[in-house]
Write a protein that holds these residues in place. Structure first.
Motif, PDB file in Angstrom:
ATOM      1  N   SER A 206      -3.755  -5.058  -8.013  1.00 32.99           N
ATOM      2  CA  SER A 206      -3.152  -4.596  -6.757  1.00 32.99           C
ATOM      3  C   SER A 206      -2.572  -5.767  -5.959  1.00 32.99           C
ATOM      4  O   SER A 206      -3.097  -6.152  -4.919  1.00 32.99           O
ATOM      5  CB  SER A 206      -4.139  -3.774  -5.927  1.00 32.99           C
ATOM      6  OG  SER A 206      -5.215  -4.527  -5.516  1.00 32.99           O
TER       7      SER A 206
ATOM      8  N   ALA B  33      -8.731  -2.376  -2.660  1.00 31.96           N
ATOM      9  CA  ALA B  33      -7.319  -2.515  -2.313  1.00 31.96           C
ATOM     10  C   ALA B  33      -6.988  -3.993  -2.099  1.00 31.96           C
ATOM     11  O   ALA B  33      -7.746  -4.705  -1.436  1.00 31.96           O
ATOM     12  CB  ALA B  33      -7.016  -1.729  -1.044  1.00 31.96           C
TER      13      ALA B  33
ATOM     14  N   TRP C 271       0.833  -1.203   0.000  1.00 38.95           N
ATOM     15  CA  TRP C 271       0.000   0.000   0.000  1.00 38.95           C
ATOM     16  C   TRP C 271       0.868   1.254   0.000  1.00 38.95           C
ATOM     17  O   TRP C 271       0.659   2.173  -0.780  1.00 38.95           O
ATOM     18  CB  TRP C 271      -0.923  -0.037   1.228  1.00 38.95           C
ATOM     19  CG  TRP C 271      -1.595   1.263   1.522  1.00 38.95           C
ATOM     20  CD1 TRP C 271      -2.580   1.848   0.786  1.00 38.95           C
ATOM     21  CD2 TRP C 271      -1.332   2.137   2.614  1.00 38.95           C
ATOM     22  NE1 TRP C 271      -2.939   3.033   1.351  1.00 38.95           N
ATOM     23  CE2 TRP C 271      -2.203   3.251   2.480  1.00 38.95           C
ATOM     24  CE3 TRP C 271      -0.454   2.105   3.708  1.00 38.95           C
ATOM     25  CZ2 TRP C 271      -2.210   4.304   3.385  1.00 38.95           C
ATOM     26  CZ3 TRP C 271      -0.468   3.145   4.610  1.00 38.95           C
ATOM     27  CH2 TRP C 271      -1.330   4.232   4.450  1.00 38.95           C
TER      28      TRP C 271
ATOM     29  N   TYR D 165      -6.429   2.089  -4.468  1.00 41.89           N
ATOM     30  CA  TYR D 165      -6.267   2.450  -3.050  1.00 41.89           C
ATOM     31  C   TYR D 165      -6.982   3.751  -2.711  1.00 41.89           C
ATOM     32  O   TYR D 165      -6.737   4.334  -1.672  1.00 41.89           O
ATOM     33  CB  TYR D 165      -4.775   2.552  -2.710  1.00 41.89           C
ATOM     34  CG  TYR D 165      -4.063   1.234  -2.899  1.00 41.89           C
ATOM     35  CD1 TYR D 165      -4.161   0.243  -1.928  1.00 41.89           C
ATOM     36  CD2 TYR D 165      -3.328   0.964  -4.050  1.00 41.89           C
ATOM     37  CE1 TYR D 165      -3.537  -0.983  -2.102  1.00 41.89           C
ATOM     38  CE2 TYR D 165      -2.707  -0.266  -4.225  1.00 41.89           C
ATOM     39  CZ  TYR D 165      -2.821  -1.226  -3.243  1.00 41.89           C
ATOM     40  OH  TYR D 165      -2.208  -2.439  -3.415  1.00 41.89           O
TER      41      TYR D 165
ATOM     42  N   VAL E 215      -7.559  -2.502   7.002  1.00 48.47           N
ATOM     43  CA  VAL E 215      -7.615  -1.372   6.090  1.00 48.47           C
ATOM     44  C   VAL E 215      -8.712  -0.440   6.571  1.00 48.47           C
ATOM     45  O   VAL E 215      -9.843  -0.877   6.776  1.00 48.47           O
ATOM     46  CB  VAL E 215      -7.936  -1.852   4.653  1.00 48.47           C
ATOM     47  CG1 VAL E 215      -7.978  -0.675   3.696  1.00 48.47           C
ATOM     48  CG2 VAL E 215      -6.944  -2.903   4.206  1.00 48.47           C
TER      49      VAL E 215
ATOM     50  N   THR F  69       1.017   4.188  -2.911  1.00 44.58           N
ATOM     51  CA  THR F  69       0.425   5.486  -2.609  1.00 44.58           C
ATOM     52  C   THR F  69       1.490   6.557  -2.387  1.00 44.58           C
ATOM     53  O   THR F  69       1.163   7.685  -2.050  1.00 44.58           O
ATOM     54  CB  THR F  69      -0.479   5.392  -1.368  1.00 44.58           C
ATOM     55  OG1 THR F  69       0.253   4.711  -0.345  1.00 44.58           O
ATOM     56  CG2 THR F  69      -1.743   4.633  -1.667  1.00 44.58           C
TER      57      THR F  69
END
Lengths: 335, 567
Positions: B169, B163, B119, B135, B151, B123
């Motif tokens: 992903s 996500a 993640w 995300y 999450v 990001t």
């Protein structure tokens, strides 16, 4: 000769700089954007950030100067480092492809062997076929051999390679099943068996390209032989009682080779350029396929670097052709 | 002799019937052909389908979609739901638990830290992550213990499965990528070309835009899989050549996206070495109507903006007539064959979201003419309809350069001429049309034409973000560098209200009702979007390759661990 070569080399520097600028502007101003490769499902903000990370949004002069620095400073240093184990280029940014985010030169080096074996071999085969055909066609002008030779050359020259390639695939790969239609670039030649496999997979692409090269060069050879066969020195040689073989293969051929050698030398850079269409048809994936893929994906650093390398090769081989000319023909002196 | 033959026959049948008994690596090599070559094996740095799909052999997400669009766990022990407590009551958190004993292909254990890192990697503001949308709305990802991650979303999320779900992903290894955050991402060539993963295969050789060689991952969680010891993914060439290599010469076992015309499809089938498989997802080829005036007589910066409504396409009757004049069945027959079917829906799938809207499937030239009469357009001296104010029904119809699209343009032009509409065709290089360059007049967002054609779809199985594109504030214009997604410049407060309602609805049946309602508003009620063809995936596989199940909701290679050789 030496000063001439040196002068030409020095003159080549500004020429290449201008060429690099022109190529850069052409490539950059051409329509198309790397963003067209991003699927529509990707939102606009993400799209912007991807382009930013690539460096595609910098102003044009910044990108050009950066590219010049990377091409003339960073990449040679990387090469020096790789050869001598030094660390001059540490922390410097190399030219990165937008498609694969990897150094452009690594990809080119990876691709070069495929192109050189297939396209280079086709060139050699083409020349080897073309010379005897050209010589004999001229010697027996308007004979049936000459007529057939002319016909084949016309066909080879005018039928595009994507057509001959496809015809050969349909006949020899689909119907007869003799040769593969797809080139396996990861095949390693280690023993007799893998050597045979390598030869088999090279047959079709080499045949397509060799036909094209041979038809071009055989015409040059024939024309040049014809020019010389009617010269006075040929009559003299025959009158001296020399054998026909010596007259044609020694006296006439030597003199006829001068323009042909130049043509052959000038054709060598095109080997490095790869054969865009043939490589695509047989999936040889050499430099030609690399270039066309990069153009379609608007991968500017890759297109720019490749075309500039081709420009450098063309300038160098022009020089080599000129120097060869002087070596072959004692009447030509550059000093 | 006869007994021996019979026994051998029995063995062969048994082998075919029980492929699952095969042990890892017992079936040798499988050759896969992608007509677009693979550039990179890190989906976070490339959104190209070919890159994402081939990476999916190596790295996996927590959960994936099966061929029906249902979620199934990959690295996760189970799918978190409201019922099992994995999703919080207020829809703001989702807690994933990893399977026990998972190992990376280098033998080290997979932990929740790797999930958190994935993640962070995507990001990072300077990374330019291609999958950042997966995300969106994620506020934080925390490791609760070695195998649990939580999450947290910044707002309630009715669909929390974005996500770490689907091949776009995946989980990457922290140990391998920790120095590749942000701007350094692009310099990590070795990592991007050879990620360490949990999937059934691992990379042995990667040549950019050419070939990927893989071998079975010795630490794959199912000790009997994959059946193949090695995989070669070759790239390059064109779709027809790829189909030929499977269907006619038999050199390859699987060819991806062999989108070729119906005539060629039939010819290739005669080769007898393989078969085509097709499946339908959400990709819809459509005509978009411009509700604003694209006239070149307007000053630059005001063309195709909400300042100037379109002179006649704002009349719903005209749009409907244009849609009625089209014979979608013929379009499919000409352009797609097995790989397409006529549709009237913007959201043609998944099944629960597809509206039963089939009115447009029969062509009605007379009806279209009558509708135009009703709207006040009567044929002028040259046969082109004009209304009392002198507005001529003359449209500029643009699309990208593509043989099928040019066939469609020609056919549709003919039908529209028949009902008295003048049509000018324009085709634009796809690099420009889809390039989004705000300086170019020819992008599909700028829409300097009356109608335009292209295909679009949505990621995954949830159409919410897709339908939310038709909001008033997403209209492209000079003030947002022409970056909006509301291509038609559609703006309806009733629709906006439905978008807001959908964002707060979590019951699946109620969501489906809303989606159908919104789909109908855009298509059969207003004809702002005129869907033409639901375009499927068409791939080819050899007769000797078993276990292929085409999946349009996730990577096509989603079940490669179950592929086997039919002996």
């Amino acid at each position: 000769m030496f000063t001439y070569t040196l002068r030409r080399l020095l003159l080549a520097i500004p020429t290449l700089l201008v060429i690099s600028l022109v190529i850069f502007l052409l490539v950059d101003l051409a329509p198309g954007s790397p963003a067209s490769q991003i699927p529509l499902t990707v939102p606009a903000e993400v799209r912007m950030r991807i382009l930013e990370a690539m460096g595609a949004n910098e102003p044009i002069h910044v990108r050009y100067l950066l590219w010049l620095k990377q091409f003339f400073v960073v990449e040679p240093l990387v090469w020096v480092d790789a050869t001598f184990g030094t660390a001059f280029s540490e922390g410097m940014q190399r030219i990165l492809s937008w498609q694969s985010r990897s150094p452009v030169f690594d990809v080119i080096v990876e691709r070069l062997p495929q192109t050189l074996t297939v396209v280079g071999m086709a060139y050699v085969v083409g020349v080897l076929i073309a010379l005897p055909i050209g010589i004999y066609s001229a010697y027996r002008q308007y004979s049936w051999f000459d007529q057939i030779g002319t016909f084949v050359a016309m066909v080879g020259f005018s039928v595009p390679t994507f057509f001959t390639g496809l015809v050969l695939i349909l006949v020899f790969a689909v119907n007869l099943g003799w040769f593969p239609s797809i080139y396996n670039t990861s095949l390693r030649v280690t023993d007799w068996e893998s050597f045979v496999a390598q030869v088999r997979q090279m047959v079709l692409p080499v045949a397509v390209l060799a036909l094209y090269n041979a038809s071009q060069i055989s015409r040059y050879m024939r024309a040049s032989m014809l020019d010389n066969l009617n010269q006075d020195y040929v009559r003299t040689a025959r009158a001296k009682g020399l054998r026909e073989r010596v007259v044609v293969l020694k006296h006439v051929l030597r003199n006829s080779m001068i323009p042909v050698v130049t043509v052959i030398a000038l054709g060598i850079p095109t080997i490095f350029g790869g054969a865009i269409i043939t490589e695509q048809v047989f999936r040889v994936n050499g430099l030609g396929a690399l270039l066309i893929g990069a153009i379609q994906a608007s991968d500017l650093p890759m297109v720019q670097t490749l075309t500039f390398i081709f420009a450098v090769l063309i300038v160098i081989f022009n020089l080599i052709a000129d120097v060869l000319y002087g070596l072959l023909d004692p009447r030509i002196r550059y000093d | 002799m006869r007994l021996r033959t019979a026994l051998m026959g029995a063995c062969a049948t048994a082998a075919m019937a029980l492929p699952a008994l095969a042990e890892r690596g017992s079936d040798g090599n499988v050759n896969i052909l992608y007509s677009q070559a693979v550039s990179i094996l890190n989906p976070y740095l490339s959104s190209g389908t070919k890159d994402v799909e081939v990476s999916s052999l190596i790295i996996e997400p927590l959960a994936g979609f099966d061929e029906k669009g249902n979620l199934f766990p990959r690295l996760a022990a189970e799918i978190p739901t409201l019922e099992n407590g994995g999703v919080s009551e207020d829809l703001t958190t989702i807690t994933w638990k990893l399977k026990e004993g998972l190992l990376w292909s280098d033998g080290t254990p997979v932990t929740s830290a790797d999930v958190v890192f994935s993640w962070q990697y995507c990001t990072h503001p300077e990374g330019g992550c291609a999958q950042a949308a997966r995300y969106e709305g994620v506020q934080s990802v925390e490791a609760i213990d070695e195998r649990t991650v939580k999450v947290t979303f910044s707002a309630p999320k009715p669909n929390p499965y974005s996500a770490f779900v689907g091949s776009t992903s995946p989980i990457i290894q922290k140990a391998q990528f920790q120095d590749c955050l942000g701007a350094a991402a692009a310099t990590c060539t070795a990592q991007n070309f050879g990620p360490i993963g949990t999937g059934p295969f691992r990379v042995t050789e990667f040549k950019v835009n050419d070939v990927v060689q893989l071998e079975a991952n010795p630490h794959y969680r199912d000790p009997e899989k994959p059946a193949f010891a090695t995989v070669m993914v070759k790239g390059g060439g064109d779709a027809a050549g790829a189909a030929r290599a499977v269907m006619e010469t038999g050199e390859f076992d699987y060819a991806w996206n062999t989108q070729i015309n119906p005539e060629l499809q039939a010819q290739m089938k005669a080769g007898g070495k393989g078969q085509f498989v097709s499946a339908f997802g959400t990709l819809v080829e459509r005509i978009e109507m411009n509700l604003t005036n694209p006239s070149p007589s307007l000053p630059e910066g005001e063309r195709s903006t909400v300042k100037h409504p379109h002179p006649f396409l704002t009349d719903a009757r005209v749009r409907k007539a244009l849609s009625m004049a089209i014979d979608r069945n013929l379009l499919v027959e000409v352009g797609y064959g097995e790989a397409g079917r006529p549709t009237c829906n913007l959201v043609p799938a998944p099944e629960i979201y597809a509206s039963d809207n089939t009115d447009c499937l029969t062509q009605d030239i007379e009806g279209a003419k009558a509708l135009l009469e009703e709207a006040g357009f009567t044929p002028g001296p040259d046969g082109i309809r004009v209304n009392a104010d002198g507005v001529r029904l003359s449209v500029l119809y643009q699309t990208s350069v593509n043989p099928v699209r040019q066939d469609f343009q020609a056919l549709i032009k003919q039908w529209w001429n028949e009902i008295g509409v003048e049509v000018e065709l324009k085709s634009i290089d796809p690099g420009v049309y889809f390039g989004g360059d705000p300086g170019s007049p020819d992008t599909f967002q700028k829409f300097y034409a009356d109608v335009e054609m292209y295909a679009n779809n949505f990621d995954g199985t949830d159409p919410e973000p897709y339908l939310a594109q038709y909001l008033c504030d997403k209209i492209p214009g000079p003030e947002n560098q022409w970056q909006g997604e509301n291509i038609n410049r559609y703006c309806d407060p009733a629709y906006e209200a439905l978008v807001r309602e959908l964002a707060q609805t979590r019951d699946i049946a109620a969501r489906a009702e809303l989606v159908k309602r919104m789909n109908d508003m855009l298509t059969k009620e207003s004809h702002v979007v005129v869907p033409l063809v639901d375009r499927g995936r068409l791939s080819a596989h050899s007769n000797t390759l078993g276990g292929v199940v085409l999946n349009v909701w996730d990577t096509e290679l989603w079940n490669v661990q179950d592929w086997y050789r039919i002996k």
